[in-house]
Write a protein that holds these residues in place. Structure first.
Motif, PDB file in Angstrom:
ATOM      1  N   SER A 169       0.843  -1.191   0.000  1.00 31.29           N
ATOM      2  CA  SER A 169       0.000   0.000   0.000  1.00 31.29           C
ATOM      3  C   SER A 169       0.877   1.239   0.000  1.00 31.29           C
ATOM      4  CB  SER A 169      -0.889   0.029   1.241  1.00 31.29           C
ATOM      5  OG  SER A 169      -1.754  -1.080   1.280  1.00 31.29           O
ATOM      6  N   CYS A 170       0.378   2.296  -0.602  1.00 24.81           N
ATOM      7  CA  CYS A 170       1.086   3.576  -0.599  1.00 24.81           C
ATOM      8  C   CYS A 170       0.067   4.673  -0.331  1.00 24.81           C
ATOM      9  CB  CYS A 170       1.794   3.809  -1.931  1.00 24.81           C
ATOM     10  SG  CYS A 170       2.857   5.273  -1.933  1.00 24.81           S
ATOM     11  N   GLN A 171       0.314   5.417   0.721  1.00 26.35           N
ATOM     12  CA  GLN A 171      -0.597   6.477   1.136  1.00 26.35           C
ATOM     13  C   GLN A 171       0.082   7.829   0.929  1.00 26.35           C
ATOM     14  OE1 GLN A 171      -3.890   6.505   2.956  1.00 26.35           O
ATOM     15  NE2 GLN A 171      -3.604   8.587   2.175  1.00 26.35           N
ATOM     16  N   ALA A 172      -0.570   8.712   0.204  1.00 30.33           N
ATOM     17  CA  ALA A 172      -0.059  10.069   0.007  1.00 30.33           C
ATOM     18  C   ALA A 172      -0.731  11.009   0.993  1.00 30.33           C
ATOM     19  CB  ALA A 172      -0.319  10.525  -1.415  1.00 30.33           C
ATOM     20  N   SER A 173       0.048  11.946   1.522  1.00 31.97           N
ATOM     21  CA  SER A 173      -0.504  12.922   2.456  1.00 31.97           C
ATOM     22  C   SER A 173       0.141  14.279   2.211  1.00 31.97           C
ATOM     23  CB  SER A 173      -0.260  12.468   3.902  1.00 31.97           C
ATOM     24  OG  SER A 173       1.122  12.344   4.162  1.00 31.97           O
ATOM     25  N   THR A 189      -0.370  18.532   1.003  1.00 28.50           N
ATOM     26  CA  THR A 189      -1.140  19.421   0.139  1.00 28.50           C
ATOM     27  C   THR A 189      -1.248  18.792  -1.244  1.00 28.50           C
ATOM     28  OG1 THR A 189      -0.317  21.345   1.339  1.00 28.50           O
ATOM     29  CG2 THR A 189      -1.311  21.724  -0.836  1.00 28.50           C
ATOM     30  N   ILE A 190      -2.393  18.205  -1.532  1.00 30.20           N
ATOM     31  CA  ILE A 190      -2.592  17.466  -2.775  1.00 30.20           C
ATOM     32  C   ILE A 190      -3.799  18.023  -3.516  1.00 30.20           C
ATOM     33  CG2 ILE A 190      -3.136  15.223  -3.778  1.00 30.20           C
ATOM     34  CD1 ILE A 190      -1.697  13.973  -1.322  1.00 30.20           C
ATOM     35  N   PHE A 191      -3.565  18.477  -4.729  1.00 31.47           N
ATOM     36  CA  PHE A 191      -4.671  18.913  -5.593  1.00 31.47           C
ATOM     37  C   PHE A 191      -5.171  17.727  -6.414  1.00 31.47           C
ATOM     38  CE2 PHE A 191      -7.269  21.678  -8.016  1.00 31.47           C
ATOM     39  CZ  PHE A 191      -7.116  21.350  -9.358  1.00 31.47           C
ATOM     40  N   ARG A 192      -4.224  16.994  -6.995  1.00 38.31           N
ATOM     41  CA  ARG A 192      -4.597  15.818  -7.798  1.00 38.31           C
ATOM     42  C   ARG A 192      -3.389  14.898  -7.892  1.00 38.31           C
ATOM     43  NH1 ARG A 192      -5.862  17.953 -12.766  1.00 38.31           N
ATOM     44  NH2 ARG A 192      -8.048  18.170 -12.202  1.00 38.31           N
ATOM     45  N   ILE A 193      -3.641  13.604  -7.865  1.00 34.55           N
ATOM     46  CA  ILE A 193      -2.580  12.627  -8.103  1.00 34.55           C
ATOM     47  C   ILE A 193      -2.756  12.063  -9.496  1.00 34.55           C
ATOM     48  CG2 ILE A 193      -1.430  10.539  -7.326  1.00 34.55           C
ATOM     49  CD1 ILE A 193      -2.487  11.034  -4.543  1.00 34.55           C
ATOM     50  N   ASN A 194      -1.763  12.159 -10.304  1.00 34.18           N
ATOM     51  CA  ASN A 194      -1.838  11.666 -11.688  1.00 34.18           C
ATOM     52  C   ASN A 194      -1.279  10.243 -11.760  1.00 34.18           C
ATOM     53  OD1 ASN A 194      -3.192  13.975 -12.762  1.00 34.18           O
ATOM     54  ND2 ASN A 194      -1.263  15.089 -12.533  1.00 34.18           N
ATOM     55  N   ASP A 195      -0.170  10.027 -12.442  1.00 37.89           N
ATOM     56  CA  ASP A 195       0.369   8.676 -12.542  1.00 37.89           C
ATOM     57  C   ASP A 195       0.906   8.190 -11.195  1.00 37.89           C
ATOM     58  OD1 ASP A 195       1.863   8.876 -15.885  1.00 37.89           O
ATOM     59  OD2 ASP A 195      -0.209   8.982 -15.172  1.00 37.89           O
ATOM     60  N   MET A 196       0.647   6.928 -10.919  1.00 37.58           N
ATOM     61  CA  MET A 196       1.142   6.285  -9.703  1.00 37.58           C
ATOM     62  C   MET A 196       1.932   5.054 -10.122  1.00 37.58           C
ATOM     63  SD  MET A 196      -2.390   6.310  -7.536  1.00 37.58           S
ATOM     64  CE  MET A 196      -3.035   7.760  -6.732  1.00 37.58           C
ATOM     65  N   SER A 197       3.072   4.822  -9.496  1.00 39.00           N
ATOM     66  CA  SER A 197       3.940   3.730  -9.919  1.00 39.00           C
ATOM     67  C   SER A 197       4.516   2.977  -8.730  1.00 39.00           C
ATOM     68  CB  SER A 197       5.114   4.265 -10.744  1.00 39.00           C
ATOM     69  OG  SER A 197       4.693   4.984 -11.875  1.00 39.00           O
ATOM     70  N   TRP A 198       4.827   1.713  -9.005  1.00 46.06           N
ATOM     71  CA  TRP A 198       5.633   0.917  -8.089  1.00 46.06           C
ATOM     72  C   TRP A 198       6.923   0.558  -8.835  1.00 46.06           C
ATOM     73  CZ3 TRP A 198       4.755   0.254  -3.043  1.00 46.06           C
ATOM     74  CH2 TRP A 198       3.466   0.471  -2.564  1.00 46.06           C
ATOM     75  N   ASN A 207      -6.424   8.896  -1.641  1.00 44.98           N
ATOM     76  CA  ASN A 207      -5.059   9.255  -2.059  1.00 44.98           C
ATOM     77  C   ASN A 207      -4.109   8.079  -1.865  1.00 44.98           C
ATOM     78  OD1 ASN A 207      -5.694  11.878  -2.833  1.00 44.98           O
ATOM     79  ND2 ASN A 207      -5.291  12.726  -0.812  1.00 44.98           N
ATOM     80  N   SER A 208      -4.571   6.920  -2.254  1.00 45.26           N
ATOM     81  CA  SER A 208      -3.799   5.704  -2.025  1.00 45.26           C
ATOM     82  C   SER A 208      -3.745   4.847  -3.284  1.00 45.26           C
ATOM     83  CB  SER A 208      -4.430   4.878  -0.908  1.00 45.26           C
ATOM     84  OG  SER A 208      -4.398   5.576   0.318  1.00 45.26           O
ATOM     85  N   PHE A 209      -2.706   4.034  -3.360  1.00 43.73           N
ATOM     86  CA  PHE A 209      -2.653   3.029  -4.403  1.00 43.73           C
ATOM     87  C   PHE A 209      -1.981   1.780  -3.854  1.00 43.73           C
ATOM     88  CE2 PHE A 209       1.758   3.870  -6.081  1.00 43.73           C
ATOM     89  CZ  PHE A 209       2.001   5.070  -5.454  1.00 43.73           C
TER      90      PHE A 209
END
Length: 119
Positions: free
Chosen positions: A20-24, A26-35, A75-77
């Motif tokens: 799991s990956c949690q973003a925290s 000031t986030i307006f938008r999350i675009n590409d997410m990668s491992w 805000n997770s992937f």
């Protein structure tokens, strides 16, 4: 902005893990997410990517075994890893292209989580 990866561990060959990956922050938008992953003595490589539109890309050796997904509301992937092999042993890093406002996007990377697959 910070990315926090979790879910790594020690598993036998053929087993499963879910990263799991949690973003925290000031986030307006999350675009590409990668491992990505890096094994000892090897270069870091892309394992899987999911775009803002939901398109998924996988490294050839993990196709059919790994599945990337995202939950925009949290805000997770995630990376579901099944049928794990010893050669999947590596430190896994999550990264994401994050807009902090409408005009600025940066790439952020988490701290890495160790995945060890025993034979």
């Amino acid at each position: 902005v910070q990315l926090q990866a979790s879910g790594g561990g020690l598993v036998q060959a053929g087993g499963s893990l879910r990263l799991s990956c949690q973003a925290s922050g000031t986030i307006f938008r999350i675009n590409d997410m990668s491992w990505n992953r890096q094994a000892p003595g090897k270069q870091r490589e892309l394992v899987a990517k999911i775009t803002s539109g939901g398109r998924k890309i996988y490294e050839d050796s993990v196709k059919g075994r790994f599945a990337i997904s995202r939950d925009n509301a949290k805000n997770s992937f995630y990376l579901q890893m099944d049928s794990l092999k010893p050669e999947d042993t590596a430190v896994y890093y999550c990264s994401a292209d994050i807009q902090i406002n409408k005009n600025y996007e940066y790439n952020y990377e988490g701290q890495g989580t160790q995945v060890t697959v025993s034979s």
